[in-house]
Design a protein around this motif. Structure first.
Motif, PDB file in Angstrom:
ATOM      1  N   ARG A 140       5.558   6.387   4.421  1.00 17.79           N
ATOM      2  CA  ARG A 140       5.923   4.996   4.726  1.00 17.79           C
ATOM      3  C   ARG A 140       6.913   4.456   3.683  1.00 17.79           C
ATOM      4  O   ARG A 140       7.857   3.748   4.029  1.00 17.79           O
ATOM      5  N   TRP A 145       0.816  -1.219   0.000  1.00 23.00           N
ATOM      6  CA  TRP A 145       0.000   0.000   0.000  1.00 23.00           C
ATOM      7  C   TRP A 145       0.847   1.265   0.000  1.00 23.00           C
ATOM      8  O   TRP A 145       0.409   2.324  -0.416  1.00 23.00           O
ATOM      9  N   ALA A 146       2.099   1.162   0.467  1.00 21.33           N
ATOM     10  CA  ALA A 146       2.946   2.361   0.544  1.00 21.33           C
ATOM     11  C   ALA A 146       3.290   2.901  -0.842  1.00 21.33           C
ATOM     12  O   ALA A 146       3.696   4.050  -0.980  1.00 21.33           O
ATOM     13  N   ALA A 193      -2.540  10.286   1.398  1.00 19.22           N
ATOM     14  CA  ALA A 193      -1.473  10.242   0.395  1.00 19.22           C
ATOM     15  C   ALA A 193      -0.121  10.514   1.044  1.00 19.22           C
ATOM     16  O   ALA A 193       0.868   9.814   0.793  1.00 19.22           O
ATOM     17  N   ASN A 212       0.747  10.046   4.138  1.00 21.00           N
ATOM     18  CA  ASN A 212       1.135   8.951   5.029  1.00 21.00           C
ATOM     19  C   ASN A 212       1.664   7.755   4.242  1.00 21.00           C
ATOM     20  O   ASN A 212       2.609   7.099   4.671  1.00 21.00           O
ATOM     21  N   LEU A 213       1.055   7.454   3.092  1.00 21.13           N
ATOM     22  CA  LEU A 213       1.545   6.354   2.264  1.00 21.13           C
ATOM     23  C   LEU A 213       2.942   6.694   1.746  1.00 21.13           C
ATOM     24  O   LEU A 213       3.862   5.869   1.806  1.00 21.13           O
ATOM     25  N   ASN A 214       3.116   7.920   1.239  1.00 18.18           N
ATOM     26  CA  ASN A 214       4.432   8.336   0.743  1.00 18.18           C
ATOM     27  C   ASN A 214       5.475   8.313   1.851  1.00 18.18           C
ATOM     28  O   ASN A 214       6.628   7.939   1.632  1.00 18.18           O
ATOM     29  N   PRO A 234      -4.774   8.417  -3.767  1.00 14.78           N
ATOM     30  CA  PRO A 234      -5.587   9.396  -3.045  1.00 14.78           C
ATOM     31  C   PRO A 234      -5.240  10.832  -3.422  1.00 14.78           C
ATOM     32  O   PRO A 234      -6.119  11.704  -3.476  1.00 14.78           O
ATOM     33  N   GLY A 236       0.540   6.045  -2.889  1.00 15.66           N
ATOM     34  CA  GLY A 236       0.270   7.411  -2.451  1.00 15.66           C
ATOM     35  C   GLY A 236      -0.327   8.292  -3.536  1.00 15.66           C
ATOM     36  O   GLY A 236      -1.058   9.239  -3.250  1.00 15.66           O
TER      37      GLY A 236
END
Lengths: 157, 160
Positions: free
Chosen positions: B24, A76-77, B18, B20-22, A83, A80
């Motif tokens: 990580r 999932w990382a 977005a 937070n995903l980046n 979203p 980004g």
């Protein structure tokens, strides 16, 4: 983790970059549409990031702490961009509604701040769990209120 | 209207998600790869979305000034910076300091383009943002768990 002044200066500089980016991208959107402009900006951004990786890959070989690493990340990382791009499409709807630009911005900020409070508190996405204190809410209140004033002052002009 | 309000709130959640995903991905592979994957997936997603919404409308006016395309270049740097700081200062502080920098910069851009028309509100806004930033840094220096070892910061603490 230790607090370094440079991290906070970088964050402020990041905000400055964001403001300039939004200014350019909305000028571009004026010639097409918000989604088309964002599509172009994402394409140019991807090429730029790839170029930076290529340059840094050769430059940073001799450094002790590499800028590019290849550790495993959860799947999932890598997503980004989804979203982020969806936000552009949704903003196109809310900005052209009675909420307008200012209302959309203000509510978006509120959503961002609330979600971030939750991510810190519960330690989502690999973040360190951190109990929220009164101090956090005072800082949120000050910066949030200041931002709302600036957003709606632009509207009143 | 309630639906629109919820949609605008949800949009903020998407933006934070977005980041937070980046952030990580940055932990595993560094800020520039985080920026690359963010832009790649966003680009592909928008390709699909544009095709679904209005296929064939990819035309651009020749009157577009070249410098506005720099928005994409700046975006690549912005995502890298944002991904890098997230785990270093936490989600809330990232949002607030980025927001502060964004608000003050866009005020400067507005002032250059159209001048300032609402000085009292704008002045008060800037003061509140700086007060919030000051208060945030001032308090975190005094928390023993987050105490910094940087000599320059200890000096400021001693002076303050």
């Amino acid at each position: 983790m230790k607090v370094h002044a440079t991290d906070f200066m970088l964050a402020i500089a990041g905000g400055a970059l964001l403001a300039i980016m939004i200014s350019f991208n909305s000028q571009l959107a004026g010639f097409s549409s918000p989604m088309t402009a964002s599509w172009v900006a994402h394409g140019i951004g991807a090429v730029t990031a790839l170029g930076l990786i290529a340059i840094l890959g050769t430059v940073s070989k001799h450094r002790k702490k590499p800028v590019l690493t290849t550790a495993k990340a959860p799947r999932w990382a890598y997503l980004g961009g989804l979203p982020g791009a969806a936000a552009v499409a949704i903003a196109a709807i809310t900005v052209n509604s009675p909420l307008g630009l200012s209302g959309s911005l203000a509510l978006g900020l509120l959503g961002q701040i609330l979600f971030s409070l939750a991510t810190d508190k519960f330690g989502w996405f690999g973040l360190k769990k951190r109990p929220l204190t009164v101090h956090d809410f005072v800082v949120v209140g000050l910066i949030g209120a200041g931002s709302m004033l600036l957003i709606f002052a632009g509207d009143a002009a | 209207m309630i639906g629109l309000i919820l949609l605008a709130l949800f949009n903020g959640v998407l933006i934070a998600l977005a980041r937070n995903l980046n952030g990580r991905l940055n932990l595993a592979q560094g800020p520039f790869k985080a920026s690359w994957f963010n832009h790649l997936t966003g680009f592909l997603f928008l390709c699909g979305l544009l095709f679904a919404v209005s296929p064939g409308e990819f035309h651009f006016s020749e009157k577009v000034p070249g410098y506005v395309y720099l928005g994409g270049v700046i975006g690549a740097l912005y995502v890298a910076v944002n991904s890098y700081i997230l785990h270093r200062i936490g989600a809330v502080k990232s949002v607030l300091f980025v927001l502060g920098g964004q608000m003050i910069t866009s005020l400067i851009i507005d002032a250059m383009q159209a001048g300032l028309h609402n000085l009292v509100m704008q002045g008060a806004g800037v003061i509140l943002i700086f007060a919030g930033m000051y208060f945030s840094l001032h308090k975190s220096r005094n928390q023993p768990t987050e105490k910094t070892s940087a000599s320059s910061n200890q000096r400021t603490e001693a002076e303050a």
